[in-house]
Design a protein around this motif. Structure first.
Motif, PDB file in Angstrom:
ATOM      1  N   ARG A 143      72.770  13.349  19.016  1.00 50.47           N
ATOM      2  CA  ARG A 143      72.588  14.198  20.204  1.00 50.47           C
ATOM      3  C   ARG A 143      71.310  14.861  20.975  1.00 50.47           C
ATOM      4  O   ARG A 143      70.411  14.598  19.722  1.00 50.47           O
ATOM      5  N   PRO A 144      71.186  14.129  22.445  1.00 52.04           N
ATOM      6  CA  PRO A 144      70.234  14.770  22.687  1.00 52.04           C
ATOM      7  C   PRO A 144      69.502  16.191  22.339  1.00 52.04           C
ATOM      8  O   PRO A 144      70.472  16.715  22.058  1.00 52.04           O
ATOM      9  N   VAL A 145      68.081  16.203  22.682  1.00 50.87           N
ATOM     10  CA  VAL A 145      67.496  17.412  22.035  1.00 50.87           C
ATOM     11  C   VAL A 145      66.096  18.130  23.421  1.00 50.87           C
ATOM     12  O   VAL A 145      65.880  17.014  24.142  1.00 50.87           O
ATOM     13  N   ALA A 146      65.967  18.999  24.014  1.00 52.89           N
ATOM     14  CA  ALA A 146      65.029  19.640  24.213  1.00 52.89           C
ATOM     15  C   ALA A 146      64.251  19.584  23.440  1.00 52.89           C
ATOM     16  O   ALA A 146      64.187  21.095  21.964  1.00 52.89           O
ATOM     17  N   VAL A 147      62.769  19.733  23.571  1.00 54.08           N
ATOM     18  CA  VAL A 147      61.503  20.179  22.987  1.00 54.08           C
ATOM     19  C   VAL A 147      60.683  21.174  23.907  1.00 54.08           C
ATOM     20  O   VAL A 147      60.636  20.965  24.485  1.00 54.08           O
ATOM     21  N   VAL A 148      61.152  21.852  22.585  1.00 52.17           N
ATOM     22  CA  VAL A 148      60.355  23.360  23.374  1.00 52.17           C
ATOM     23  C   VAL A 148      59.132  24.091  23.310  1.00 52.17           C
ATOM     24  O   VAL A 148      58.452  24.782  24.158  1.00 52.17           O
ATOM     25  N   VAL A 149      58.840  23.653  22.085  1.00 48.85           N
ATOM     26  CA  VAL A 149      57.159  23.272  22.298  1.00 48.85           C
ATOM     27  C   VAL A 149      56.840  22.484  20.976  1.00 48.85           C
ATOM     28  O   VAL A 149      57.452  22.755  20.311  1.00 48.85           O
ATOM     29  N   VAL A 150      55.218  21.996  20.941  1.00 46.94           N
ATOM     30  CA  VAL A 150      55.344  21.669  19.865  1.00 46.94           C
ATOM     31  C   VAL A 150      53.693  21.908  19.433  1.00 46.94           C
ATOM     32  O   VAL A 150      52.759  22.840  20.567  1.00 46.94           O
ATOM     33  N   VAL A 151      53.828  22.416  17.841  1.00 49.17           N
ATOM     34  CA  VAL A 151      52.272  22.921  17.666  1.00 49.17           C
ATOM     35  C   VAL A 151      51.513  22.619  16.355  1.00 49.17           C
ATOM     36  O   VAL A 151      52.186  21.611  15.511  1.00 49.17           O
TER      37      VAL A 151
ATOM     38  N   ILE B 113      49.534  17.786  11.457  1.00 46.38           N
ATOM     39  CA  ILE B 113      51.317  17.108  11.733  1.00 46.38           C
ATOM     40  C   ILE B 113      51.532  18.397  13.308  1.00 46.38           C
ATOM     41  O   ILE B 113      51.570  19.270  12.920  1.00 46.38           O
ATOM     42  N   ASP B 114      51.898  17.580  14.068  1.00 43.55           N
ATOM     43  CA  ASP B 114      52.372  17.656  14.940  1.00 43.55           C
ATOM     44  C   ASP B 114      54.337  18.280  14.857  1.00 43.55           C
ATOM     45  O   ASP B 114      54.499  18.129  13.731  1.00 43.55           O
ATOM     46  N   LYS B 115      54.289  19.794  14.152  1.00 47.11           N
ATOM     47  CA  LYS B 115      55.996  20.395  14.631  1.00 47.11           C
ATOM     48  C   LYS B 115      56.520  20.697  16.215  1.00 47.11           C
ATOM     49  O   LYS B 115      55.583  21.355  17.009  1.00 47.11           O
ATOM     50  N   VAL B 116      57.567  20.156  15.996  1.00 45.63           N
ATOM     51  CA  VAL B 116      58.618  20.425  17.518  1.00 45.63           C
ATOM     52  C   VAL B 116      59.370  21.841  16.958  1.00 45.63           C
ATOM     53  O   VAL B 116      60.724  21.983  16.208  1.00 45.63           O
ATOM     54  N   LEU B 117      59.786  22.140  17.924  1.00 43.73           N
ATOM     55  CA  LEU B 117      61.042  23.199  17.744  1.00 43.73           C
ATOM     56  C   LEU B 117      61.705  22.224  19.247  1.00 43.73           C
ATOM     57  O   LEU B 117      61.306  23.104  20.530  1.00 43.73           O
ATOM     58  N   VAL B 118      63.245  22.155  19.269  1.00 42.29           N
ATOM     59  CA  VAL B 118      63.866  21.590  19.421  1.00 42.29           C
ATOM     60  C   VAL B 118      65.611  22.341  19.425  1.00 42.29           C
ATOM     61  O   VAL B 118      65.334  23.328  19.001  1.00 42.29           O
ATOM     62  N   VAL B 119      65.931  22.406  20.545  1.00 44.04           N
ATOM     63  CA  VAL B 119      67.463  22.846  20.737  1.00 44.04           C
ATOM     64  C   VAL B 119      68.033  21.761  21.150  1.00 44.04           C
ATOM     65  O   VAL B 119      68.090  20.910  22.557  1.00 44.04           O
ATOM     66  N   PRO B 120      69.463  21.751  20.896  1.00 43.25           N
ATOM     67  CA  PRO B 120      70.452  20.149  20.895  1.00 43.25           C
ATOM     68  C   PRO B 120      70.964  20.873  21.889  1.00 43.25           C
ATOM     69  O   PRO B 120      71.251  21.813  23.078  1.00 43.25           O
ATOM     70  N   MET B 121      71.353  19.383  23.103  1.00 41.29           N
ATOM     71  CA  MET B 121      71.790  18.887  23.737  1.00 41.29           C
ATOM     72  C   MET B 121      73.989  18.420  24.217  1.00 41.29           C
ATOM     73  O   MET B 121      73.459  17.361  23.183  1.00 41.29           O
ATOM     74  N   THR B 122      74.023  19.548  25.235  1.00 42.36           N
ATOM     75  CA  THR B 122      76.381  18.895  24.085  1.00 42.36           C
ATOM     76  C   THR B 122      76.810  18.689  25.219  1.00 42.36           C
ATOM     77  O   THR B 122      76.495  18.628  26.107  1.00 42.36           O
ATOM     78  N   THR B 123      77.503  17.985  25.152  1.00 43.22           N
ATOM     79  CA  THR B 123      78.763  17.921  25.837  1.00 43.22           C
ATOM     80  C   THR B 123      80.411  18.724  25.471  1.00 43.22           C
ATOM     81  O   THR B 123      81.001  18.452  26.552  1.00 43.22           O
ATOM     82  N   THR B 124      80.551  19.277  24.532  1.00 44.71           N
ATOM     83  CA  THR B 124      81.199  20.088  24.740  1.00 44.71           C
ATOM     84  C   THR B 124      80.931  21.265  24.730  1.00 44.71           C
ATOM     85  O   THR B 124      79.838  21.961  24.896  1.00 44.71           O
TER      86      THR B 124
ATOM     87  N   ASN C 119      66.142  23.708  15.902  1.00 45.40           N
ATOM     88  CA  ASN C 119      65.705  23.086  14.319  1.00 45.40           C
ATOM     89  C   ASN C 119      64.107  23.283  14.869  1.00 45.40           C
ATOM     90  O   ASN C 119      63.723  22.661  16.118  1.00 45.40           O
ATOM     91  N   GLU C 120      63.217  22.940  13.381  1.00 45.30           N
ATOM     92  CA  GLU C 120      62.591  22.700  13.803  1.00 45.30           C
ATOM     93  C   GLU C 120      61.426  21.250  12.255  1.00 45.30           C
ATOM     94  O   GLU C 120      61.956  21.269  12.284  1.00 45.30           O
ATOM     95  N   PHE C 121      61.149  20.529  13.530  1.00 44.65           N
ATOM     96  CA  PHE C 121      60.371  18.968  12.024  1.00 44.65           C
ATOM     97  C   PHE C 121      59.618  18.554  13.057  1.00 44.65           C
ATOM     98  O   PHE C 121      58.449  19.407  13.747  1.00 44.65           O
TER      99      PHE C 121
END
Length: 112
Positions: free
Chosen positions: A4-12, A18-29, A63-65
């Motif tokens: 699923r697509p996500v929105a990247v909220v922050v990159v640190v 190493i770039d760490k990203v915090l993302v939130v999911p996008m959903t059709t539900t 999520n963060e990765f």
């Protein structure tokens, strides 16, 4: 697991570069009552190329990765493109503010 697509909220960038990203999911539900979500306006949905009639960004699940991470999937397998595009500033601010207002706990670390 569903892609699923996500929105990247922050990159640190960490101390080791190493770039760490915090993302939130996008959903059709449609979100449940225990989920905080922001509906994606029609114009933004069309601009991003999302095909569903309605979409939401779930701001209560993050999520963060490490970027790039094993969770990234190409949108277009031929070109390898991974980005749907940028969110308008106003929508991004709404997402950011909702996350900050409801921030309880920590993001799920997808690298672990």
């Amino acid at each position: 697991m569903k892609d699923r697509p996500v929105a990247v909220v922050v990159v640190v960038q960490t101390a080791d570069g190493i770039d760490k990203v915090l993302v939130v999911p996008m959903t059709t539900t449609r979100p449940s009552k225990d989920q905080a979500a922001i509906e994606v306006p029609d114009a933004v949905r069309r601009q991003l190329g999302l095909k569903a009639d309605r979409s939401w960004i779930v701001v209560s699940e993050w999520n963060e990765f490490s970027w790039p991470g094993f969770d990234l999937r190409p949108i277009n397998r031929k070109s390898g493109e991974i980005s749907y595009g940028a969110l308008p500033a106003g929508l991004f601010r709404r997402i950011r503010d909702a996350i900050v207002a409801g921030a309880a706990g920590r993001p799920i670390d997808r690298d672990a």
